[in-house]
Design a protein around this motif. Structure first.
Motif, mmCIF file in Angstrom:
data_model
loop_
_atom_site.group_PDB
_atom_site.id
_atom_site.type_symbol
_atom_site.label_atom_id
_atom_site.label_comp_id
_atom_site.label_asym_id
_atom_site.label_seq_id
_atom_site.Cartn_x
_atom_site.Cartn_y
_atom_site.Cartn_z
ATOM 1 N N THR A 76 40.006 55.218 31.371
ATOM 2 C CA THR A 76 38.932 54.492 32.628
ATOM 3 C C THR A 76 39.235 52.378 31.767
ATOM 4 N N PHE A 77 38.538 52.119 32.931
ATOM 5 C CA PHE A 77 38.397 50.771 32.799
ATOM 6 C C PHE A 77 36.725 49.839 33.129
ATOM 7 N N LEU A 78 36.515 48.692 32.337
ATOM 8 C CA LEU A 78 35.710 48.011 32.245
ATOM 9 C C LEU A 78 36.248 46.704 34.142
ATOM 10 N N THR A 79 36.100 47.043 34.455
ATOM 11 C CA THR A 79 36.434 45.628 35.934
ATOM 12 C C THR A 79 35.055 45.011 35.812
ATOM 13 N N TYR A 80 35.672 43.511 35.772
ATOM 14 C CA TYR A 80 34.843 41.920 36.189
ATOM 15 C C TYR A 80 35.169 41.611 37.430
ATOM 16 N N LYS A 81 34.574 41.476 38.559
ATOM 17 C CA LYS A 81 35.049 40.652 39.549
ATOM 18 C C LYS A 81 33.780 39.636 40.475
ATOM 19 N N GLY A 82 34.740 37.780 40.385
ATOM 20 C CA GLY A 82 33.957 37.620 40.551
ATOM 21 C C GLY A 82 33.481 36.874 41.766
ATOM 22 N N LYS A 83 32.737 36.235 42.078
ATOM 23 C CA LYS A 83 32.522 35.722 43.630
ATOM 24 C C LYS A 83 33.342 35.913 44.220
ATOM 25 N N LYS A 84 33.313 35.939 45.305
ATOM 26 C CA LYS A 84 34.340 35.737 47.089
ATOM 27 C C LYS A 84 34.765 34.448 46.706
ATOM 28 N N MET A 85 35.954 34.135 47.483
ATOM 29 C CA MET A 85 36.393 32.755 46.642
ATOM 30 C C MET A 85 37.061 31.978 48.773
ATOM 31 N N ASP A 86 36.798 33.196 49.441
ATOM 32 C CA ASP A 86 36.744 32.479 51.040
ATOM 33 C C ASP A 86 35.965 33.338 51.953
ATOM 34 N N SER A 87 36.171 32.684 52.572
ATOM 35 C CA SER A 87 35.282 33.283 54.378
ATOM 36 C C SER A 87 35.580 34.359 54.851
ATOM 37 N N VAL A 88 37.082 34.881 54.870
ATOM 38 C CA VAL A 88 37.315 35.891 55.659
ATOM 39 C C VAL A 88 38.177 37.383 54.610
ATOM 40 N N SER A 89 38.641 37.033 53.769
ATOM 41 C CA SER A 89 39.120 37.910 52.737
ATOM 42 C C SER A 89 37.910 38.279 51.507
ATOM 43 N N LYS A 90 38.549 39.095 50.772
ATOM 44 C CA LYS A 90 37.404 39.664 49.758
ATOM 45 C C LYS A 90 38.543 39.073 48.772
ATOM 46 N N THR A 91 38.984 38.176 48.867
ATOM 47 C CA THR A 91 39.732 37.562 47.539
ATOM 48 C C THR A 91 38.502 36.686 46.745
ATOM 49 N N ARG A 92 38.882 37.815 45.166
ATOM 50 C CA ARG A 92 37.974 37.112 43.784
ATOM 51 C C ARG A 92 38.631 37.001 42.858
ATOM 52 N N GLU A 93 38.227 36.728 41.590
ATOM 53 C CA GLU A 93 39.175 36.530 40.680
ATOM 54 C C GLU A 93 38.463 38.218 40.387
ATOM 55 N N GLU A 94 39.798 38.610 39.471
ATOM 56 C CA GLU A 94 39.072 40.072 38.340
ATOM 57 C C GLU A 94 39.219 40.551 37.403
ATOM 58 N N PHE A 95 38.571 40.515 36.037
ATOM 59 C CA PHE A 95 39.587 40.501 34.984
ATOM 60 C C PHE A 95 39.125 42.257 34.750
ATOM 61 N N GLU A 96 39.469 42.677 33.578
ATOM 62 C CA GLU A 96 39.905 44.304 33.913
ATOM 63 C C GLU A 96 41.115 44.843 32.426
ATOM 64 N N THR A 97 39.703 45.803 31.366
ATOM 65 C CA THR A 97 40.574 45.702 30.431
ATOM 66 C C THR A 97 40.029 47.816 30.419
ATOM 67 N N PRO A 98 40.983 48.282 29.258
ATOM 68 C CA PRO A 98 40.489 49.520 29.325
ATOM 69 C C PRO A 98 39.568 50.061 28.595
ATOM 70 N N VAL A 99 38.383 51.205 28.917
ATOM 71 C CA VAL A 99 37.691 51.335 27.575
ATOM 72 C C VAL A 99 37.278 53.377 27.705
ATOM 73 N N ASP A 100 36.909 53.059 27.239
ATOM 74 C CA ASP A 100 35.966 54.296 26.790
ATOM 75 C C ASP A 100 34.534 54.556 27.755
ATOM 76 N N SER A 101 34.630 55.403 28.427
ATOM 77 C CA SER A 101 33.643 56.048 29.727
ATOM 78 C C SER A 101 32.728 55.489 28.982
ATOM 79 N N GLU A 102 32.052 57.061 27.567
ATOM 80 C CA GLU A 102 30.826 56.490 27.636
ATOM 81 C C GLU A 102 29.945 55.934 26.528
ATOM 82 N N ASN A 103 31.303 55.588 25.934
ATOM 83 C CA ASN A 103 30.717 54.642 25.013
ATOM 84 C C ASN A 103 30.990 53.146 26.087
ATOM 85 N N MET A 104 31.553 52.484 26.820
ATOM 86 C CA MET A 104 31.389 51.158 27.537
ATOM 87 C C MET A 104 30.204 51.665 28.312
#
Length: 177
Positions: free
Chosen positions: A60-88
């Protein structure tokens, strides 16, 4: 990390054949169960952000995706870390976050050169291809998007066919139909 990504609808059999012809290497099949959350202090749908807990093959991973950075693709800044699903989940709910939606899919992952290619079968939505290039902050997003579209042209997918909406946005649209 910056994720330069393009998504489009496709026929998975046709996409698999093209990937095989191009010499792509099959990596794995994954089952994704994604729970998305909205913040108590701002609406992620209107700020174009995403926070999710993804359960994938007993991890299980917690992921944050920032705002899209251009008008064509789905380019974003992304941060991800492993977590315990139920606790998170309990932490987020205790902090006032609310579960906003669920997306479930089967994903086949391939690698070809610098591309990571996902063939997705998404419940309620159908079949898609996502092509991704990882970039460092400050890199040329337009150049990487162009490389992805050159690749997708081999499937007959043009820039106008790309989908910038997330699977969550598409699922939520289906609910209101």
């Amino acid at each position: 990390m910056i994720e330069v990504e393009v998504k489009a609808r496709t026929d998975l059999e046709t996409a698999r054949k093209m990937l095989e012809d191009e010499g792509a290497r099959f990596i794995e099949t994954e089952h994704h169960f994604d729970s998305y959350y909205n913040a108590p202090h701002r609406d992620f749908a209107s700020t174009d952000e995403a926070l999710r807990i993804r359960s994938r093959d007993n991890k299980t991973f917690l992921t944050y995706k920032g705002k899209k950075m251009d008008s064509v693709s789905k380019t974003r800044e992304e941060f991800e870390t492993p977590v315990d699903s139920e606790n998170m989940r309990n932490i987020l709910l205790s902090l006032g976050f609310r579960e906003y939606g669920i997306v479930e899919k089967e994903r086949e992952v391939y690698k070809l050169d610098d591309f990571v290619i996902a063939l997705d079968s998404v419940e309620q939505l159908g079949e898609f291809i996502e092509v991704e290039l990882e970039s460092e902050p400050g890199s040329d997003i337009e150049h990487n998007s162009s490389k992805i579209f050159e690749f997708l042209n081999k499937l007959g997918i043009e820039e106008k066919d790309s989908i910038r909406k997330s699977y969550l946005e598409l699922v939520m649209e289906e609910k209101v139909k």
